[in-house]
Structures are given as structure tokens and as C-alpha cells.
Design a protein around this motif. Sequence first.
Motif, PDB file in Angstrom:
ATOM      1  N   ASP A   1      -5.759   0.130  -6.916  1.00 16.50           N
ATOM      2  CA  ASP A   1      -7.010  -0.022  -6.151  1.00 16.50           C
ATOM      3  C   ASP A   1      -6.887  -1.208  -5.195  1.00 16.50           C
ATOM      4  OD1 ASP A   1      -7.931  -2.542  -7.382  1.00 16.50           O
ATOM      5  OD2 ASP A   1      -8.321  -1.333  -9.165  1.00 16.50           O
ATOM      6  N   GLU A   2      -7.821  -1.334  -4.287  1.00 16.23           N
ATOM      7  CA  GLU A   2      -7.758  -2.366  -3.243  1.00 16.23           C
ATOM      8  C   GLU A   2      -7.679  -3.779  -3.830  1.00 16.23           C
ATOM      9  OE1 GLU A   2      -7.129  -3.836   0.365  1.00 16.23           O
ATOM     10  OE2 GLU A   2      -7.230  -1.697  -0.114  1.00 16.23           O
TER      11      GLU A   2
ATOM     12  N   SER B   1       0.830  -1.212   0.000  1.00 14.27           N
ATOM     13  CA  SER B   1       0.000   0.000   0.000  1.00 14.27           C
ATOM     14  C   SER B   1       0.867   1.265   0.000  1.00 14.27           C
ATOM     15  CB  SER B   1      -0.973   0.001   1.176  1.00 14.27           C
ATOM     16  OG  SER B   1      -0.286   0.097   2.389  1.00 14.27           O
TER      17      SER B   1
END
Length: 172
Positions: free
Chosen positions: A20-21, A13
Motif C-alpha cells: 500500500d502507499e 512501486s
Amino acid sequence: LARRRRIAAINISLCFPGLDEGARRRLLRANLHATVMGVFELARGWLAPSSALPRTRYEGLEEVAATLARGQGVFLLSSHFTPNEFSARLLAEQLGPKVRVVVRRNNSACLEAELERARRRVFGPSLEKKDVRGLIRALHKGELVVTSGDQDFSYNHAFVPFFGIPAATLLG
């Protein structure tokens, strides 16, 4: 693997904020898959019979073999990747069983004894990473020593930008 999963998720992250996730989850899953495969490659490097190893093309081993034939030691330095001991096994198959690997001893004496027993099936006795005298003795005896840059950042490190994030790296 929970701790490694958490650290890998944080690092992904931080390094890839634009993903995106879902993409980060897929990258995390791929990372964990590669880590588990690395464990299997490690075991394969220690336990597989020579006949089960892949056929490999080598380039540049002539100089290493010639140096060893003159009775001189060779010190090979690699980056720290999961298939390192498997690669060292393939090298041992080409150059002979005198390959010595530099390792970090496990905190569990029982587990360490089993790891060393597995390594000795295909290598000479391993060298502890801080055993500089042992490493120099092995080289003076004309042995081939293989080591990977360690990832122990508890000493002798600095923080430098990596993907724009301060990350520990060894000063060496």
C-alpha cells in the motif's frame, strides 16, 4: 536528492505493486536514510582515526596476505554497495596502506581533487575505472586493488527481468 528520490519511488512501486502507499513511503524513507548514512560511512572511512574504527573480525585474509607477501598483486571484486570504501578502509587497516581503490572520477575537477585527497589519507592513489593499464601495473607491482561492480549502464548492458520488470544490467 530529488532525482534519486523520484527514481527510488518509481522502482519501489514497480517492484512492490502489492504494497500500500504507506508501506511504499516507509520503504522509500528507509532507502533514502540508508543512502544518507552511506555518505557518512564514506566520510568516516576516509577521515576517522584508526582508533575510532570498529573492531572487526576477518576470515580468509591469510591467503590475501600470503599472496601479497610473495609480491603478487590481488584483485578483489565486490558488489556496489554504499559502505564499500569504508570496508576497503577496514581492509587497509588489516593489510597495510597499499590498498588501491578503483573509482569513477567526479565530473567536477574541484570536487574530484578533494575526493582524491580524502582517499589518499587511507589508500594509495585511486585508479580510474577505465584505466585498465593502471590496474594491471598495480597488480604487477604486487598491490591490492579493490573494485566494485560499477552501475554505469551507458554502455555494454542488457535488459533482463528484475521483479518482473525489465532492468538494465551489465553484461560483464
